[in-house]
Enzyme design. Structure first.
Site, PDB file in Angstrom:
ATOM      1  N   CYS A   1      -5.216  12.119  12.611  1.00 60.69           N
ATOM      2  CA  CYS A   1      -6.022  10.890  12.573  1.00 60.69           C
ATOM      3  C   CYS A   1      -5.805  10.197  13.915  1.00 60.69           C
ATOM      4  O   CYS A   1      -5.255  10.771  14.843  1.00 60.69           O
ATOM      5  CB  CYS A   1      -5.567  10.008  11.421  1.00 60.69           C
ATOM      6  SG  CYS A   1      -3.910   9.435  11.656  1.00 60.69           S
TER       7      CYS A   1
ATOM      8  N   ARG B   1      -4.742  10.834   4.087  1.00 59.63           N
ATOM      9  CA  ARG B   1      -3.569  11.722   4.195  1.00 59.63           C
ATOM     10  C   ARG B   1      -2.692  11.632   2.956  1.00 59.63           C
ATOM     11  O   ARG B   1      -2.054  12.596   2.573  1.00 59.63           O
ATOM     12  CB  ARG B   1      -2.724  11.268   5.383  1.00 59.63           C
ATOM     13  CG  ARG B   1      -2.969  11.930   6.673  1.00 59.63           C
ATOM     14  CD  ARG B   1      -1.935  11.470   7.658  1.00 59.63           C
ATOM     15  NE  ARG B   1      -0.594  11.841   7.233  1.00 59.63           N
ATOM     16  CZ  ARG B   1      -0.108  13.058   7.367  1.00 59.63           C
ATOM     17  NH1 ARG B   1      -0.875  14.014   7.822  1.00 59.63           N
ATOM     18  NH2 ARG B   1       1.118  13.345   7.003  1.00 59.63           N
TER      19      ARG B   1
ATOM     20  N   ILE C   1       7.672   7.069  16.953  1.00 61.88           N
ATOM     21  CA  ILE C   1       7.346   7.761  15.704  1.00 61.88           C
ATOM     22  C   ILE C   1       6.086   8.607  15.828  1.00 61.88           C
ATOM     23  O   ILE C   1       6.074   9.778  15.496  1.00 61.88           O
ATOM     24  CB  ILE C   1       7.146   6.726  14.549  1.00 61.88           C
ATOM     25  CG1 ILE C   1       8.330   5.776  14.456  1.00 61.88           C
ATOM     26  CG2 ILE C   1       6.868   7.444  13.233  1.00 61.88           C
ATOM     27  CD1 ILE C   1       9.621   6.398  13.979  1.00 61.88           C
TER      28      ILE C   1
ATOM     29  N   ASP D   1       4.323   0.529  12.272  1.00 60.93           N
ATOM     30  CA  ASP D   1       3.092  -0.083  11.772  1.00 60.93           C
ATOM     31  C   ASP D   1       2.908  -1.519  12.243  1.00 60.93           C
ATOM     32  O   ASP D   1       1.875  -2.123  11.971  1.00 60.93           O
ATOM     33  CB  ASP D   1       3.060  -0.050  10.243  1.00 60.93           C
ATOM     34  CG  ASP D   1       2.930   1.359   9.722  1.00 60.93           C
ATOM     35  OD1 ASP D   1       3.199   1.586   8.533  1.00 60.93           O
ATOM     36  OD2 ASP D   1       2.578   2.250  10.514  1.00 60.93           O
TER      37      ASP D   1
ATOM     38  N   ARG E   1      -8.650  -0.466   4.466  1.00 57.39           N
ATOM     39  CA  ARG E   1      -7.754   0.554   3.878  1.00 57.39           C
ATOM     40  C   ARG E   1      -6.419  -0.071   3.494  1.00 57.39           C
ATOM     41  O   ARG E   1      -5.767   0.350   2.553  1.00 57.39           O
ATOM     42  CB  ARG E   1      -7.509   1.688   4.881  1.00 57.39           C
ATOM     43  CG  ARG E   1      -8.694   2.578   5.144  1.00 57.39           C
ATOM     44  CD  ARG E   1      -8.272   3.790   5.915  1.00 57.39           C
ATOM     45  NE  ARG E   1      -7.141   4.434   5.269  1.00 57.39           N
ATOM     46  CZ  ARG E   1      -6.322   5.292   5.881  1.00 57.39           C
ATOM     47  NH1 ARG E   1      -6.524   5.611   7.144  1.00 57.39           N
ATOM     48  NH2 ARG E   1      -5.318   5.841   5.244  1.00 57.39           N
TER      49      ARG E   1
ATOM     50  N   ARG F   1      -0.072  14.420  13.020  1.00 55.13           N
ATOM     51  CA  ARG F   1       0.505  14.203  11.679  1.00 55.13           C
ATOM     52  C   ARG F   1       0.658  15.496  10.888  1.00 55.13           C
ATOM     53  O   ARG F   1       0.036  15.727   9.860  1.00 55.13           O
ATOM     54  CB  ARG F   1      -0.316  13.156  10.922  1.00 55.13           C
ATOM     55  CG  ARG F   1      -0.402  11.894  11.749  1.00 55.13           C
ATOM     56  CD  ARG F   1      -0.887  10.697  11.083  1.00 55.13           C
ATOM     57  NE  ARG F   1      -0.005  10.191  10.049  1.00 55.13           N
ATOM     58  CZ  ARG F   1      -0.365   9.162   9.282  1.00 55.13           C
ATOM     59  NH1 ARG F   1      -1.546   8.644   9.429  1.00 55.13           N
ATOM     60  NH2 ARG F   1       0.455   8.716   8.357  1.00 55.13           N
TER      61      ARG F   1
ATOM     62  N   LYS G   1       0.846  -1.204   0.000  1.00 55.81           N
ATOM     63  CA  LYS G   1       0.000   0.000   0.000  1.00 55.81           C
ATOM     64  C   LYS G   1       0.881   1.253   0.000  1.00 55.81           C
ATOM     65  O   LYS G   1       0.679   2.171  -0.783  1.00 55.81           O
ATOM     66  CB  LYS G   1      -0.887   0.015   1.229  1.00 55.81           C
ATOM     67  CG  LYS G   1      -1.552   1.355   1.534  1.00 55.81           C
ATOM     68  CD  LYS G   1      -2.472   1.316   2.729  1.00 55.81           C
ATOM     69  CE  LYS G   1      -1.768   1.504   4.025  1.00 55.81           C
ATOM     70  NZ  LYS G   1      -1.450   2.898   4.381  1.00 55.81           N
ATOM     71  N   ASN G   2       1.885   1.257   0.872  1.00 57.03           N
ATOM     72  CA  ASN G   2       2.673   2.475   1.058  1.00 57.03           C
ATOM     73  C   ASN G   2       3.738   2.679  -0.012  1.00 57.03           C
ATOM     74  O   ASN G   2       4.440   3.690   0.010  1.00 57.03           O
ATOM     75  CB  ASN G   2       3.301   2.488   2.459  1.00 57.03           C
ATOM     76  CG  ASN G   2       2.232   2.608   3.534  1.00 57.03           C
ATOM     77  OD1 ASN G   2       1.070   2.901   3.222  1.00 57.03           O
ATOM     78  ND2 ASN G   2       2.595   2.351   4.771  1.00 57.03           N
TER      79      ASN G   2
HETATM   80  C1  EPZ Z   1       4.039   6.872   6.321  1.00 55.10           C
HETATM   81  O1  EPZ Z   1       3.242   7.881   6.920  1.00 55.10           O
HETATM   82  C2  EPZ Z   1       3.132   5.646   6.209  1.00 55.10           C
HETATM   83  N1  EPZ Z   1       1.985   5.953   5.356  1.00 55.10           N
HETATM   84  C3  EPZ Z   1       2.649   5.236   7.603  1.00 55.10           C
HETATM   85  O2  EPZ Z   1       1.870   4.047   7.462  1.00 55.10           O
HETATM   86  C4  EPZ Z   1       3.863   4.917   8.466  1.00 55.10           C
HETATM   87  O3  EPZ Z   1       3.441   4.611   9.772  1.00 55.10           O
HETATM   88  C5  EPZ Z   1       4.792   6.151   8.505  1.00 55.10           C
HETATM   89  O4  EPZ Z   1       5.161   6.531   7.159  1.00 55.10           O
HETATM   90  C6  EPZ Z   1       6.073   5.886   9.285  1.00 55.10           C
HETATM   91  O5  EPZ Z   1       6.749   4.808   8.742  1.00 55.10           O
HETATM   92  C7  EPZ Z   1       2.164   5.956   4.013  1.00 55.10           C
HETATM   93  O6  EPZ Z   1       3.246   5.740   3.503  1.00 55.10           O
HETATM   94  C8  EPZ Z   1       0.939   6.220   3.188  1.00 55.10           C
HETATM   95  P1  EPZ Z   1       6.062  10.224   8.455  1.00 55.10           P
HETATM   96  P2  EPZ Z   1       3.792   9.412   6.953  1.00 55.10           P
HETATM   97  O7  EPZ Z   1       5.964  11.465   7.672  1.00 55.10           O
HETATM   98  O8  EPZ Z   1       4.541   9.697   5.721  1.00 55.10           O
HETATM   99  C9  EPZ Z   1       6.181  13.535  11.827  1.00 55.10           C
HETATM  100  C10 EPZ Z   1      -0.005   2.668   7.741  1.00 55.10           C
HETATM  101  O9  EPZ Z   1      -0.592   2.149   8.700  1.00 55.10           O
HETATM  102  N2  EPZ Z   1       6.102  14.511  10.728  1.00 55.10           N
HETATM  103  O10 EPZ Z   1       7.265   9.353   8.311  1.00 55.10           O
HETATM  104  O11 EPZ Z   1       2.653  10.300   7.297  1.00 55.10           O
HETATM  105  C11 EPZ Z   1       4.867  12.770  11.995  1.00 55.10           C
HETATM  106  O12 EPZ Z   1       3.957  13.502  12.791  1.00 55.10           O
HETATM  107  C12 EPZ Z   1       0.481   4.103   7.832  1.00 55.10           C
HETATM  108  O13 EPZ Z   1       0.217   2.089   6.646  1.00 55.10           O
HETATM  109  C13 EPZ Z   1       6.238  15.864  11.025  1.00 55.10           C
HETATM  110  O14 EPZ Z   1       6.427  16.255  12.171  1.00 55.10           O
HETATM  111  O15 EPZ Z   1       4.779   9.318   8.201  1.00 55.10           O
HETATM  112  C14 EPZ Z   1       5.309  11.495  12.672  1.00 55.10           C
HETATM  113  O16 EPZ Z   1       5.416  11.741  14.056  1.00 55.10           O
HETATM  114  C15 EPZ Z   1       0.250   4.701   9.217  1.00 55.10           C
HETATM  115  N3  EPZ Z   1       6.152  16.766  10.022  1.00 55.10           N
HETATM  116  C16 EPZ Z   1       6.697  11.249  12.078  1.00 55.10           C
HETATM  117  O17 EPZ Z   1       7.120  12.499  11.500  1.00 55.10           O
HETATM  118  C17 EPZ Z   1       5.946  16.386   8.714  1.00 55.10           C
HETATM  119  O18 EPZ Z   1       5.898  17.266   7.827  1.00 55.10           O
HETATM  120  C18 EPZ Z   1       6.721  10.201  10.981  1.00 55.10           C
HETATM  121  O19 EPZ Z   1       5.824  10.603  10.002  1.00 55.10           O
HETATM  122  C19 EPZ Z   1       5.808  15.004   8.437  1.00 55.10           C
HETATM  123  C20 EPZ Z   1       5.891  14.082   9.457  1.00 55.10           C
END
Ligand code: EPZ
Length: 464
Positions: A150, A126, A360, A338, A430, A155, A50-51
């Protein structure tokens, strides 16, 4: 109007994507009915990631040429992303039973009709934020509703926006919308405060057609980033470094099409590995890249699970009783966030106490309350959960609040004594393709049921 009266009228109240409340119709509300106590055994094939496919679907808007993507999982998030693309003017054809199982998608973004991403869709998911980089590069502007938080945390998207601004985008945020504009993005040297997966992917795609060279530092190293690099390289993007701390992209004026097969979903693979470990059964998980799930295999071995690896399969044999192990989530190649909910579930009946630390996201423990309803002994202290092994779980009515907590509750239902009902299956849909069918193939007694209820939908104004 309180949730009880809503429930009596065939509605249930759930957190909306922007933190508000929305009433979902019971008839939308399917649930899994699970008879526990089954030892899973047999073979299960993992679907496409998915990701990995979600950013690729955003990337197809970078080019006017045709793109073909194989091994696409049939998931709600893929459907929503496809809807968003079609509303932008992208032709998307879905072909069943592609080359490696899953769907084959054929896309053509030769004439985009708007730079506006529909609110109701961008709020549902998202991942629509991934479109900012490509649409800025292609159209010079993009407008999107703020994706909001969410169940797993607020996020924010500040890293995405700061990176795009460094590449020359003018960003305005008002009335819950973000408008980004740039005649032409230019290369930049960007250091991410945190190795954000989404920000890394968005900025790679923005850099693909920017003028000059972009260097991204402290980037995410997840396998999905490497898969995106391979997809973009096929389109003619000059990119290297994915999988390391630093990615370098040299913008090109015009891109071509490509044909690509999506990597297997490492989190789905880990979920089935956990189900075998927890149920004490023996399962061969096929269509896996063992390297992508190394941290999960290592943690399961530490818990007393037998894990054998082949070229593209992993065989997992669970012990009579798991040993309690400590888990700390980290960016790849650390233990994936995850998989935290699933790990928490399987530790509930382990021998000893397990300390599980989330680094995370802010709220990754929503399944704890539901697992307690099944007899688990879990204490939450900030971002740490202490799970004290109990002799066994008992079936109960529980509710998923996000994709991975839902998977965790299904695992718990598989081993609990008696019947469990896991509500909120739309969360699970999802990210898991035909979960109940795949689990039934391993001997699980699980069915998808519909809750009878009202046929209309209350608007949010009627909710307190
Ligand atoms: C991706 O989300 C995945 N989703 C998530 O999978 C996964 O948990 C996550 O990466 C971490 O591996 C997809 O790829 C669609 P991040 P993403 O940006 O990109 C902070 C699932 O269940 N952050 O790496 O949103 C954020 O708040 C989903 O499949 C900022 O502060 O994750 C978090 O604490 C859930 N500012 C941390 O970084 C930003 O601009 C990691 O978020 C962006 C992120």
């Amino acid at each position: 109007m309180n949730p009880v009266s809503l429930r009596s009228r065939g509605f249930f109240v759930t957190a909306g994507p922007t933190g508000g409340k929305i009433a979902m119709e019971y008839q939308d509300k399917e649930y899994y009915k699970i008879e526990g106590g089954v030892c899973l055994s047999g073979r299960v094939r993992v679907s496409g990631a998915k990701n990995a496919v979600l950013p690729m679907l955003a990337a197809v808007t970078l080019t006017r040429a045709e793109c073909i993507i194989h091994h696409v999982p049939s998931l709600r998030d893929v459907q929503v992303m496809t809807q968003i693309l079609r509303l932008l003017g992208v032709k998307v054809e879905m072909v069943e039973a592609g080359l490696n199982g899953g769907l084959t998608l054929v896309t053509q973004a030769d004439s985009l009709t708007t730079h506006v991403i529909k609110d109701n869709l961008s709020r549902q998911m998202r991942s629509s934020i991934f479109l900012m980089g490509p649409l800025l590069g292609r159209l010079g502007e993009v407008r999107i509703a703020y994706p909001g938080g969410c169940a797993i945390g607020p996020r924010p998207i500040d890293l995405h926006l700061r990176g795009l601004a460094a590449m020359g985008a003018r960003i305005t945020e008002k009335h819950g919308y973000i408008l980004a504009q740039a005649a032409r993005l230019h290369g930049a040297d960007i250091h991410l405060d945190f190795p954000s997966v989404g920000a890394t992917e968005n900025l790679i795609m923005a850099a693909a057609t920017a003028e000059g060279v972009t260097t991204l530092r402290n980037v995410a190293k997840e396998p999905e980033i490497v898969d995106l690099q391979n997809f973009l390289s096929g389109m003619g993007v000059r990119i290297r470094g994915a999988g390391t701390d630093t990615i370098r992209v040299e913008g090109v004026g015009r891109l071509g099409g490509t044909e690509h097969t999506v990597i297997p979903d490492r989190i789905e693979a880990g979920t089935f590995m956990a189900s075998a470990a927890f149920s004490g059964g023996e399962v061969r998980v096929e269509n896996v890249v063992p390297e992508h799930v190394e941290s999960i295999s290592a943690k399961l071995r530490e818990a007393g699970v037998t894990v054998q690896e082949g070229r593209n399969w992993i065989s997992v044999k669970g012990p009579r009783k798991l040993k309690a192990v400590d888990v700390k989530t980290l960016p790849y190649p650390g233990f994936p966030t995850d998989m935290l909910p699933q790990m928490m579930a399987i530790m509930t009946t382990a021998d000893g106490s397990s300390i599980i630390t989330e680094t995370i996201f802010e709220q990754r423990f929503s399944q704890a309350e539901e697992l307690r309803r099944m007899g688990a002994n879990i204490r939450i202290e900030g971002r740490t959960a202490v799970v004290k092994g109990v002799p066994g779980l008992t079936g109960a009515e529980v509710e998923a609040s996000d994709l991975r907590s839902g998977a965790a509750l299904v695992l718990a239902g598989l081993v609990a004594e008696g019947t469990s009902c896991v509500e909120g299956v739309y969360h699970i849909d999802r990210g898991y393709e035909n979960l109940e069918g795949k689990l039934r193939g391993l001997g699980a007694a699980i069915t998808r049921e519909k809750m009878q209820g009202a046929a209309n939908r209350l608007d949010s104004g009627q909710l307190d």
